[in-house]
Design a protein around this motif. Structure first.
Motif, PDB file in Angstrom:
ATOM      1  N   ILE A   6       0.730  -1.212  -0.028  1.00  0.00           N
ATOM      2  CA  ILE A   6      -0.104  -0.040   0.040  1.00  0.00           C
ATOM      3  C   ILE A   6       0.852   1.142  -0.052  1.00  0.00           C
ATOM      4  N   VAL A   7       2.043   1.183   0.835  1.00  0.00           N
ATOM      5  CA  VAL A   7       2.676   2.456   1.125  1.00  0.00           C
ATOM      6  C   VAL A   7       3.448   2.508  -0.424  1.00  0.00           C
ATOM      7  N   GLN A   8       4.081   1.709  -1.119  1.00  0.00           N
ATOM      8  CA  GLN A   8       4.511   1.638  -2.375  1.00  0.00           C
ATOM      9  C   GLN A   8       3.652   2.168  -3.406  1.00  0.00           C
ATOM     10  N   VAL A  65       6.737  11.330   3.358  1.00  0.00           N
ATOM     11  CA  VAL A  65       6.344  10.271   4.262  1.00  0.00           C
ATOM     12  C   VAL A  65       6.479   8.842   3.980  1.00  0.00           C
ATOM     13  N   THR A  66       5.870   8.554   2.560  1.00  0.00           N
ATOM     14  CA  THR A  66       5.945   7.269   2.256  1.00  0.00           C
ATOM     15  C   THR A  66       7.306   6.792   1.804  1.00  0.00           C
ATOM     16  N   GLY A  67       8.053   7.587   1.249  1.00  0.00           N
ATOM     17  CA  GLY A  67       9.590   7.240   1.211  1.00  0.00           C
ATOM     18  C   GLY A  67      10.444   6.922   2.150  1.00  0.00           C
ATOM     19  N   PHE A  68      10.088   7.807   3.473  1.00  0.00           N
ATOM     20  CA  PHE A  68      10.846   7.464   4.762  1.00  0.00           C
ATOM     21  C   PHE A  68      10.073   6.136   5.169  1.00  0.00           C
ATOM     22  N   LEU A  69       9.079   5.789   5.241  1.00  0.00           N
ATOM     23  CA  LEU A  69       8.353   4.600   5.547  1.00  0.00           C
ATOM     24  C   LEU A  69       8.899   3.386   4.769  1.00  0.00           C
TER      25      LEU A  69
END
Length: 156
Positions: A6-8, A65-69
């Motif tokens: 989902i994050v990807q 945010v998603t890159g960090f996650l």
């Protein structure tokens, strides 16, 4: 579907929105502007710029945010491997993109809005210079965005 997937997905979606929008403007929108009268062009460009600016900044926040996650903390600042070095270069280029976006949003765009000619009035030379500066900065950001995509392709 896992949370990593989902994050990807969200990361890719907002990449498409940001960089795709930067491609859409010079390749589709600007050439099509010749089909409408100059006063309408100005109003349309104002509306497009305002809307795209909002989408671009939301995209930047979501991508950060998603890159960090999605990036394991062990490689976030690791330059001892090829992967880590490419990732670091990608982050530097993204930082440059954010700086260019800040310049457009907080220096050039407000000046452009302030100098917009009234109907029937010839554009002031300062307005034309600000327009040219936006074009150069936007083109720079587009090239940087394409560099980011190239670097990402090297990470897989």
């Amino acid at each position: 579907m896992s949370s990593a997937q989902i994050v990807q997905y969200v990361h890719l979606l907002f990449t498409v929105l940001w960089i795709g929008g930067m491609l859409y403007m010079p390749l589709v929108l600007m050439p099509a502007m010749a089909a409408i009268d100059p006063p309408q062009r100005g109003r349309l460009m104002g509306a497009v710029a305002k809307r795209f600016s909002m989408i671009a900044w939301i995209s930047v926040v979501v991508l950060l945010v998603t890159g960090f996650l999605k990036t394991p903390s062990s490689i976030l600042f690791d330059s001892s491997s090829d992967y880590g070095r490419i990732l670091l270069i990608k982050h530097i280029v993204i930082g440059l993109m954010i700086i260019v976006g800040l310049l457009i949003t907080f220096t050039v765009a407000p000046k452009l809005i302030q100098l917009v000619p009234k109907p029937g009035e010839a554009p002031h030379p300062a307005f034309l210079r600000a327009q040219a500066r936006v074009k150069v900065l936007s083109s720079t950001n587009l090239v940087l965005g394409l560099v980011v995509l190239f670097l990402v392709s090297m990470l897989t």
